[in-house]
Motif scaffolding. Structure first.
Motif, PDB file in Angstrom:
ATOM      1  N   SER A 102      -2.851  -1.210  -6.990  1.00 31.78           N
ATOM      2  CA  SER A 102      -1.650  -1.438  -7.787  1.00 31.78           C
ATOM      3  C   SER A 102      -0.941  -2.718  -7.350  1.00 31.78           C
ATOM      4  O   SER A 102      -0.954  -3.066  -6.172  1.00 31.78           O
ATOM      5  N   ALA A 103      -0.318  -3.362  -8.304  1.00 27.78           N
ATOM      6  CA  ALA A 103       0.511  -4.515  -7.976  1.00 27.78           C
ATOM      7  C   ALA A 103       1.802  -4.008  -7.338  1.00 27.78           C
ATOM      8  O   ALA A 103       2.290  -2.937  -7.694  1.00 27.78           O
ATOM      9  N   PRO A 104       2.347  -4.772  -6.398  1.00 29.45           N
ATOM     10  CA  PRO A 104       3.596  -4.312  -5.771  1.00 29.45           C
ATOM     11  C   PRO A 104       4.790  -4.456  -6.710  1.00 29.45           C
ATOM     12  O   PRO A 104       4.841  -5.361  -7.539  1.00 29.45           O
ATOM     13  N   THR A 138       0.650   3.753   0.859  1.00 29.64           N
ATOM     14  CA  THR A 138       1.765   2.946   0.368  1.00 29.64           C
ATOM     15  C   THR A 138       2.189   1.931   1.430  1.00 29.64           C
ATOM     16  O   THR A 138       2.361   2.279   2.592  1.00 29.64           O
ATOM     17  N   GLN A 139       2.337   0.684   1.004  1.00 35.06           N
ATOM     18  CA  GLN A 139       2.761  -0.391   1.898  1.00 35.06           C
ATOM     19  C   GLN A 139       4.156  -0.853   1.495  1.00 35.06           C
ATOM     20  O   GLN A 139       4.398  -1.167   0.334  1.00 35.06           O
ATOM     21  N   THR A 165       8.660  -5.425  -6.659  1.00 38.29           N
ATOM     22  CA  THR A 165       9.472  -6.234  -5.749  1.00 38.29           C
ATOM     23  C   THR A 165      10.943  -6.129  -6.100  1.00 38.29           C
ATOM     24  O   THR A 165      11.301  -5.987  -7.277  1.00 38.29           O
ATOM     25  N   GLN A 202       4.038  -1.385  -2.503  1.00 34.67           N
ATOM     26  CA  GLN A 202       2.729  -1.291  -3.131  1.00 34.67           C
ATOM     27  C   GLN A 202       2.193   0.122  -2.917  1.00 34.67           C
ATOM     28  O   GLN A 202       1.833   0.497  -1.797  1.00 34.67           O
ATOM     29  N   ALA A 246       8.839  -5.472  -0.960  1.00 31.57           N
ATOM     30  CA  ALA A 246       7.672  -5.222  -1.813  1.00 31.57           C
ATOM     31  C   ALA A 246       7.162  -3.821  -1.509  1.00 31.57           C
ATOM     32  O   ALA A 246       6.990  -3.452  -0.348  1.00 31.57           O
ATOM     33  N   ASP A 264      -0.568   1.682  -3.688  1.00 30.53           N
ATOM     34  CA  ASP A 264      -1.954   1.773  -3.218  1.00 30.53           C
ATOM     35  C   ASP A 264      -2.607   0.409  -3.374  1.00 30.53           C
ATOM     36  O   ASP A 264      -2.012  -0.506  -3.949  1.00 30.53           O
TER      37      ASP A 264
END
Length: 85
Positions: A76-78, A16-17, A80, A71, A69, A73
């Motif tokens: 996947s799209a983040p 996760t980011q 926001t 994300q 944001a 993985d």
């Protein structure tokens, strides 16, 4: 940040980011790591949630426009979120 696994299989949140940009120019903010600040760990089972704490260094003049944001993985799209302090 709290993630909920609404899927049918366990989810590994280790990729996760979480990013933060600030100000009208969208300046990328640096992550801060200190006591009490921690990334996600372990596995999130279906129907369960997990929380992690994140912190960022933000120039005070840029706190009127913040964009987070998340994300889960790389596939996947983040999601926001926008706001201000």
């Amino acid at each position: 940040v709290t993630l909920t696994n609404s899927g049918a299989v366990p989810f590994d949140p280790s990729l996760t980011q979480i990013t933060l940009t600030a100000g009208p120019d969208g300046v990328q903010c640096d992550s801060i790591y200190d006591d009490g600040i921690a990334d996600f760990t372990g596995t999130i089972q279906p129907g369960r949630s997990a929380s992690a704490w994140y912190a960022f260094s933000v120039i005070p003049a840029n706190t009127t426009q913040l964009d987070v944001a998340i994300q889960p993985d790389i596939n996947s799209a983040p999601a926001t979120f926008e706001g201000k302090l």
